[in-house]
Design a protein around this motif. Structure first.
Motif, PDB file in Angstrom:
ATOM      1  N   GLU A 324       0.833  -1.208   0.000  1.00 36.11           N
ATOM      2  CA  GLU A 324       0.000   0.000   0.000  1.00 36.11           C
ATOM      3  C   GLU A 324       0.866   1.255   0.000  1.00 36.11           C
ATOM      4  O   GLU A 324       0.588   2.221  -0.732  1.00 36.11           O
ATOM      5  N   LEU A 325       1.932   1.247   0.791  1.00 42.65           N
ATOM      6  CA  LEU A 325       2.820   2.408   0.845  1.00 42.65           C
ATOM      7  C   LEU A 325       3.569   2.588  -0.474  1.00 42.65           C
ATOM      8  O   LEU A 325       3.756   3.720  -0.938  1.00 42.65           O
ATOM      9  N   GLU A 326       3.973   1.487  -1.084  1.00 49.53           N
ATOM     10  CA  GLU A 326       4.637   1.581  -2.392  1.00 49.53           C
ATOM     11  C   GLU A 326       3.687   2.184  -3.423  1.00 49.53           C
ATOM     12  O   GLU A 326       4.092   3.018  -4.255  1.00 49.53           O
ATOM     13  N   ARG A 327       2.421   1.797  -3.349  1.00 45.71           N
ATOM     14  CA  ARG A 327       1.418   2.345  -4.279  1.00 45.71           C
ATOM     15  C   ARG A 327       1.255   3.850  -4.087  1.00 45.71           C
ATOM     16  O   ARG A 327       1.228   4.612  -5.058  1.00 45.71           O
ATOM     17  N   LEU A 328       1.168   4.293  -2.830  1.00 43.13           N
ATOM     18  CA  LEU A 328       0.965   5.710  -2.554  1.00 43.13           C
ATOM     19  C   LEU A 328       2.194   6.545  -2.904  1.00 43.13           C
ATOM     20  O   LEU A 328       2.080   7.608  -3.521  1.00 43.13           O
ATOM     21  N   PHE A 329       3.368   6.054  -2.509  1.00 44.07           N
ATOM     22  CA  PHE A 329       4.592   6.804  -2.793  1.00 44.07           C
ATOM     23  C   PHE A 329       4.876   6.874  -4.288  1.00 44.07           C
ATOM     24  O   PHE A 329       5.533   7.808  -4.758  1.00 44.07           O
TER      25      PHE A 329
END
Length: 366
Positions: A324-329
């Motif tokens: 999820e963090l990779e998607r947002l960043f």
């Protein structure tokens, strides 16, 4: 003759921060402000904008066992007597409660003395103490037009003011959100309050470590960490080769919030109000054991408005959080849109509306 307003707030940021905002506004309007709280308030410093700060004994019902209930009732009774003596000394024109069991003694004492009372509910779900106090409070201030568990008998005395935000937060209202550049630093702010920081200490370091190197090397993490977790979390980030600034409490949290590309936090009402006041995208993980799921309601309101994303703690794994963090960043445009929608949700007039309500109850100066 200067009129005095007594604020009653439990010693957590969720209660003290809106009380601070009201104290600042009332002081600007010429009122003298005093505070009744419990010993937990000391962790937030002694800079509350009040003429005097009083400690009133209180307790929370944490068990249904007869002995525990009797002990809690005894401490609340002691707090009531202490609060009554305090009110007789201070002689406030209005007493304003911000929820939580520490507000019970002052508000009930005010009721017994015929002093006008206001209670303020920060959450989308009315807390249990406020449900009890709503039976006889003269006015009820709500943060949301649709507030769960508001008694039907209290609806005529209720009005929506919003959740007041401190001057220190509003000072960053006009600081524009700057999305991360393709090869620039990624500044992540992580905090969870006294009850929630441990989960983030366990989950975030391994989740961030799993991210692809090009993203991981760009990270700068600012994280609230319990004192007992500091050493292990610091070592975890060191092993992951991630720059991290860790502390048990950040007194300059509004500034750090304004500088962040993404905030990861619990979903307390004051946290959500401050995020929207500044306009920053957030990944919210509601406290799973919060009574009545009030944090889940708060987080869902932000997600529905497009200002952030809600993840239930029970659904989180290291792998899923990392993805999820990779998607947002990897989507700066999406972060920027969420920041704009978050900012659009803010109610920056909340403190003025609440102050006007208190001023109306106080009546004209003598």
């Amino acid at each position: 003759m200067t009129q005095t307003i007594l604020l009653a707030a439990g010693g957590t940021g969720g209660h003290l921060f809106p009380a601070t905002a009201l104290a600042q506004e009332l002081t600007r309007r010429g009122f003298a402000v005093e505070l009744a709280t419990d010993e937990r308030a000391e962790q937030y410093g002694t800079d509350f904008p009040a003429r005097a700060v009083y400690r009133v004994p209180s307790a929370t019902f944490t068990s249904r066992k007869p002995l525990a209930v009797m002990k809690t009732l005894g401490r609340l009774g002691s707090g009531f007597l202490r609060a009554r003596r305090l009110l007789e000394m201070v002689q406030p024109h209005v007493v304003v409660g911000f929820g939580g069991y520490p507000t019970l003694p002052p508000i009930m004492a005010a009721r017994s003395l015929g002093i006008p009372t206001v209670i303020h509910e920060q959450n989308a779900v009315m807390g249990r103490a406020n449900r009890l106090l709503s039976r006889f409070a003269d006015a009820i201030a709500l943060s949301f037009s649709s507030t769960k568990h508001l008694r039907r008998s209290a609806e005529k005395r209720a009005q929506v003011t919003g959740n007041p935000v401190r001057d220190a937060v509003l000072s960053y209202r006009n600081v524009a959100y700057v999305p991360p550049e393709p090869a620039g630093r990624l500044l992540v702010l992580i905090f969870g309050g006294s009850q929630g920081a441990h989960f983030f200490s366990e989950m975030l370091p391994p989740a961030l470590e799993r991210m692809p190197s090009p993203l991981r090397w760009r990270l700068t993490v600012v994280q609230q960490v319990r004192p007992e977790d500091l050493a292990s979390v610091r070592e975890a980030y060191k092993q992951a080769d991630i720059a991290a600034h860790l502390a048990p409490f950040f007194r300059d949290l509004p500034e750090r919030m304004a500088n962040a590309h993404l905030v990861i936090s619990r979903a307390g009402a004051s946290t959500v109000a401050e995020l929207t006041a500044i306009g920053r995208p957030a990944l919210l993980v509601p406290l799973p054991h919060a009574l009545d799921n009030d944090q889940l309601e708060n987080a869902m309101r932000l997600e529905e408005g497009g200002g952030g994303w809600c993840l239930r703690q029970a659904d989180i794994t290291v792998e899923r959080l990392s993805e999820e963090l990779e998607r947002l960043f990897g989507a700066p445009d999406m972060l920027a849109k969420a920041a704009a929608k978050s900012k659009a949700m803010a109610n920056t007039d909340a403190v003025k509306k609440l102050a006007e309500l208190v001023e109306e109850l106080a009546g004209p100066e003598e």
